[in-house]
Design an enzyme around this catalytic site. Structure first.
Site, short mmCIF file in Angstrom:
data_model
loop_
_atom_site.label_atom_id
_atom_site.label_comp_id
_atom_site.label_asym_id
_atom_site.label_seq_id
_atom_site.Cartn_x
_atom_site.Cartn_y
_atom_site.Cartn_z
N GLY A 193 -23.16 -65.40 35.63
CA GLY A 193 -23.21 -65.42 37.08
C GLY A 193 -21.91 -64.80 37.59
N THR A 194 -21.96 -63.54 37.97
CA THR A 194 -20.74 -62.78 38.25
C THR A 194 -20.96 -61.94 39.49
OG1 THR A 194 -20.47 -62.59 35.85
CG2 THR A 194 -19.05 -61.22 37.21
N THR A 195 -19.87 -61.70 40.23
CA THR A 195 -19.97 -60.80 41.36
C THR A 195 -18.75 -59.88 41.38
OG1 THR A 195 -20.48 -60.66 43.73
CG2 THR A 195 -18.81 -62.27 43.08
#
Length: 488
Positions: free
Chosen positions: A314-316
């Site tokens: 879960g990365t932005t």
């Protein structure tokens, strides 16, 4: 051509807006990136958080180049071995084309780096007061943010994790269902924490009352983070890893993370082929890309045998450039989240220690106090001494292949930035080639029969979210992950 005053691109319109407002208020790219980073933990709370970690690659107008590493550390400093029995439970996430298993719980949390990283970068390179920089995020946490389609999708993926604690259920569920598009997410505890941050500067979080509450919660709930862990965490400043591709200078993440090295190795291999002579997406193009991916995949597996571990699902990402010549490329992650929250802060723990495929020798096999490795690779492309593009993406192991394809789109095929970002992507793992909608079926005819091709029916979150800007005025937010970009 009108004077360039700045640009920002991120995974949410409000995150880009926060950066733009800081630029308009006289802040530089680093002020804007940190303002956007704080805003992202509210607007994109399923993908990142202050208890996660990340990397910021910066280049100043004076030519200073620095990679700030504030990714997480392995926990457990000072714990006797008999205490290393963490609270874990398995969860399964369905990405629509692949089912993946993770672990959550207090024992899945690594030592938080996100908050200290943001504060460190701002203190080193920012110029506006911290209160001004975080006000947008503080107000958003207090007033609430409307859930968009992308965040609703992410909440659906993480449903089983977010319902594990009472606080998670309160924040993310209404009438037994996770927040849907149009619902409002509010986090008053986080708003209060941010309100106090300018006077506290994170001391409470790492050495004060918040740290004590973390240690107490961990001790009672079979977590591993200790007082020594919190007190010992430091932001590392490194030189970026530097490579070249067809006359472009490429700056990216350095060891102990190895995503950047794999990107440069991929580009080195790709440079042996004259892609500009080919039609993009043709069978020969696909054949070359697949062969390069296979070679680098084999290289990755060899590296992972000696690496500590590799994390980030879960990365932005966000990219910022100002009108003075400063640029910032920031990638951050909270994993999938541990499902449990730091008391009285509204901040969810990461679950970086709970991804089983990242621990081939067993969970917590590494000694405490080691910086976890990552695929995250904030990147800057330069030519003739000038920054041309600021790029990066989320997407776990797909980060490296995504960025290689974006760079090739820009350099080999001279695509406008928006087209380079939105073009369909490929990803190879274990001889299975994932291909987004947009490739012709004939494109795969030249492949060796050993490769199995899975054609997706649409572009997907799975393939990452590239958010990029150019000091020449181009900007692009990836539609796969709700991207939004703005020119100031």
């Amino acid at each position: 051509m009108a004077k360039f005053n700045g640009a920002a691109a991120s995974g949410h319109p409000l995150v880009s807006q926060a950066a733009a407002e800081i630029l308009q208020a006289g802040g530089n790219a680093f002020d804007a990136a940190i303002a956007a980073g704080f805003t992202s933990v509210v607007a994109e709370s399923t993908l990142t958080g202050l208890a996660g970690g990340g990397f910021l690659l910066g280049r100043t107008s004076e030519g200073q180049e620095v990679l700030f590493d504030f990714f997480v550390d392995t926990p457990g400093r000072g714990l006797p071995e008999e205490k290393l029995e963490p609270h874990f439970f398995p969860v399964y996430l369905d990405f629509g084309g692949a089912l993946q298993e993770f672990n959550a719980g207090l024992g899945s949390a690594a030592v938080p780096g996100g908050l200290k990283g943001f504060l460190h970068v701002h203190q080193k390179l920012g110029r506006l007061p911290l209160q001004k920089v975080i006000q947008f995020a503080t107000d958003l946490a207090h007033d609430g943010v409307e859930i968009n389609e992308m965040q609703s999708h992410a909440l659906g993926l993480l449903n089983s994790i977010l319902k594990q604690s009472e606080e998670g259920r309160k924040l993310y569920f209404r009438n037994g269902k996770h927040l849907q598009k149009g619902d409002v997410y509010k986090n008053d505890r986080l708003a209060n924490f941010l309100t106090n941050l300018p006077s506290d500067m994170g001391k409470s979080f790492y050495t004060g009352e918040v740290a004590k509450s973390i240690v107490k919660q961990m001790s009672e709930g079979k977590g591993l983070i200790t007082e020594e862990d919190m007190r010992s965490f430091e932001v590392a400043e490194r030189k970026p890893l530097v490579g070249n591709y067809r006359g472009y200078r490429v700056l990216t993440n350095n060891l102990p993370s190895f995503g950047g090295g794999l990107i440069l190795k991929s580009l080195e291999t790709l440079e042996k082929h004259s892609l500009s002579q080919l039609k993009w997406g043709s069978s020969e193009y696909v054949k070359i890309m697949t062969e390069v991916m296979e070679e680098i995949e084999n290289s990755r597996k060899k590296q992972e045998k000696t690496a500590v571990k590799e994390a980030t699902r879960g990365t932005t990402h966000l990219s910022v450039a100002d009108g003075e010549g400063n640029v910032a490329s920031l990638t951050m992650s909270n994993g999938e989240g541990a499902g449990f929250f730091i008391p009285e802060t509204g901040i969810m723990y990461n679950n970086m220690m709970g991804e089983d495929d990242l621990h081939p020798e067993g969970f917590h096999s590494c000694e405490p106090g080691v910086r976890v490795s990552s695929m995250m690779s904030p990147t800057v492309l330069m030519k003739d001494g000038e920054v041309k593009y600021v790029i990066g993406t989320g997407g776990s192991k797909r980060i490296r292949t995504t960025l290689v394809q974006i760079i090739s789109n820009l350099v080999d095929f001279n695509m406008p930035l928006k087209d380079a970002v939105e073009s369909p992507r490929l990803y190879l793992e274990d001889l299975k080639l994932e291909a987004e909608k947009g490739f012709d079926a004939k494109s795969f005819e030249s492949l060796d029969s050993k490769f199995k091709v899975n054609l997706w029916d649409k572009q997907n979150f799975y393939f990452g979210g590239v958010h990029a800007v150019s000091p020449q005025g181009e900007h692009a937010g990836d539609s796969r992950r709700g991207g939004a970009s703005v020119l100031v």
